[in-house]
Design a protein around this motif. Structure first.
Motif: not given
Length: 549
Positions: A501-523
């Motif tokens: 029952d994993c949707s595969g959206l957790g890391m995508h949500i984290s990526y958008n939060i870091v780049h769009q909202l927090l103006h940072g980078q994640i890799e």
């Protein structure tokens, strides 16, 4: 030994010639001596054979007659006479009647030759009668001794002769060749370019031979070198003048080129820095826009399907309520079996529809989080270290089965100005992913969150210039990220645990939060050499600047 070494140093050719003469002369002497010894040995053996033949032809008949006449004195005299022959050591006669006659002593060792003769006598009727047996022993020791004495004499005379001849040849070779070669070698060693006026002369009479040709060639070479040196000096003087003028011109050109090169290098460095910044910015913008577009698409789809899912859920619950009402109505237990079966199927189907629609509603809520909206939370200052501990405390119910060891490495206090709820969501996704995917719900896992401060000078973080930033390295010791998934895992619906029952959206949500909202980078970075463990690096500003929009 010192004199020999000095002589060899000054006359190596003569010494090698002497050694060659001695070696080959010695070999020839040894061969000739061996051949002569072999000839002498053959002569001595033939002499022994002649004496034995004489004994067979003359003495055998006499001994046979003496034995036939039974004359022991005569037999003994004849044996003693035969013993006087050279190399004869022992004679023995035995008769068929047990008589025995001896002469000499029988040798026990050494090189011996033994011959046996049968003594017979013919009567007047020409009938043969055996009267005895003669044993003759001849020694070869005297032959070998004579040969040994002879070989020593031959070797001594031949050695002296070979040495004297070699010394004579060496002296003659030194007088005719070696001393002149030494003179020419000394002349060549002393020959220098600034002393070519001295000629080569040998202390010998006028001879038209090879040495005279060598001397003529030396002197001719010396004169040719003198002419070439004069011509070269004249050319060098002319070339020196031209080189001086060329050096002055080159110096001026080098100064101009160096100045121009320095200007070009400075300009190239500036252009390269600008190009690197533009490439990094372009890459980040493209990646951010791609993820934002995907997030908008997913959120839009979620919004569109939210209404039909809500209507379906309402209809399913209404159908379940009606079925329950009919089942609770008086007299329902007296209904026919088909009605009861249909009522049970209705309740079971409506329950199944409700549970699946609730699951779909949960997915829809997750889809909506893909589109990050910073207006949903207020920005404020908070202690990141303490907030991370609060996040870990709130996750304890979900970590009670796995119970990983989580360690926060960094300063004791770190005040930042940002969105705390976004930090909660990012680290919640990272920790839950480690538990589900890295540790697979098993105990024994370790998670390290390392926080360091980056340079205080201004630097680009994401697409916004910030005064300071922090670097957060999140690592675990789980199974790690598969090869080729480090960029893919930030895409929506990417998961290896869909059956859980994993949707595969957790890391995508984290990526958008870091780049769009927090103006940072994640890799996602590669783990250890054995690819064990996940490693995520976040670079975030300590203070968010107000949006220009």
């Amino acid at each position: 030994m010192q004199r020999i070494k000095t002589f060899y140093h000054h006359n190596p050719l003569g010494v090698r010639l002497l050694a060659a003469i001695l070696i080959y002369s010695s070999l020839i002497t040894l061969f000739a001596t061996g051949f002569q010894l072999w000839s002498d040995y053959r002569y001595e053996r033939s002499d022994i054979d002649k004496r034995l033949y004489q004994i067979e032809t003359s003495s055998i008949r006499s001994l046979s007659n003496s034995l036939w006449e039974i004359n022991p004195a005569q037999v003994q005299i004849q044996l003693d006479g035969l013993l006087q022959l050279p190399d004869v050591r022992y004679l023995e006669i035995t008769t068929p009647y047990g008589e025995a006659f001896f002469a000499g002593s029988k040798p026990q060792s050494g090189q011996l030759l033994q011959h046996n003769y049968t003594l017979t006598h013919q009567d007047h009727n020409d009938k043969s009668h055996t009267v005895g047996k003669l044993t003759l022993i001849v020694s070869l020791e005297d032959i070998y001794q004579r040969l040994a004495d002879k070989v020593l004499l031959i070797l001594a005379t031949q050695g002296v002769k070979t040495f004297l001849v070699s010394v004579f040849i060496l002296t003659l070779f030194h007088h005719l060749i070696t001393r002149h070669l030494s003179t020419m070698a000394l002349f060549a060693r002393r020959l220098k370019l600034d002393h070519l006026d001295q000629t080569l002369e040998l202390k010998r009479g006028p001879h038209n031979d090879e040495l005279n040709d060598v001397v003529s060639a030396f002197n001719s070479m010396r004169r040719t070198m003198l002419d070439d040196i004069k011509k070269r000096q004249q050319a060098e003087q002319a070339l020196e003048s031209a080189n001086q003028a060329l050096a002055d011109l080159n110096k001026q050109l080098e100064q101009r080129v160096a100045k121009r090169t320095e200007q070009l290098e400075d300009r190239n460095r500036e252009l390269q820095q600008t190009l690197n910044q533009l490439q990094n910015t372009q890459k980040q913008l493209v990646e951010s826009e791609k993820m934002a577009a995907l997030g908008g698409l997913v959120a839009g789809v979620a919004h569109e399907i939210n209404t039909p899912i809500g209507i379906g859920f309402t209809a399913a619950t209404f159908l379940a309520d009606e079925a329950k009402r009919i089942e609770a109505r008086p007299g329902a237990e007296k209904s026919d079996p088909d009605s009861k079966k249909l009522l049970a199927l209705t309740l079971e189907s409506s329950d199944l529809i409700c549970r699946n629609l609730e699951r779909a509603a949960q997915l829809i809520r997750a889809f909506k989080q893909v589109s990050v909206d910073q207006s949903s939370e207020q920005k404020r200052s908070f202690d990141l270290i303490s907030y991370l501990h609060e996040i870990l405390l709130s996750l304890q119910p979900r970590l009670k089965n796995c119970r990983p060891k989580i360690q926060i490495i960094g300063p004791n206090q770190l005040i930042i100005d940002s969105y705390p709820g976004s930090y909660y969501q990012v680290f919640n996704n990272l920790i839950i992913n480690s538990v589900i995917h890295g540790f697979e719900q098993l105990p024994g896992g370790e998670i390290n969150i390392s926080i360091i401060l980056l340079s205080e000078t201004k630097q680009r973080v994401g697409t916004v210039q910030q005064a300071a930033a922090i670097q957060i390295d999140y690592t675990d010791n789980g199974v790690g990220v598969p090869e080729g998934w480090h960029q893919k895992l930030f895409e929506p619906f990417v998961t290896s645990k869909r059956h859980q029952d994993c949707s595969g959206l957790g890391m995508h949500i984290s990526y958008n939060i870091v780049h769009q909202l927090l103006h940072g980078q994640i890799e996602s970075l590669s783990g250890h050499k054995d690819n064990s463990g996940a490693h995520f690096r976040l670079i975030l500003p300590m203070k968010l600047q107000p949006d220009k929009s």
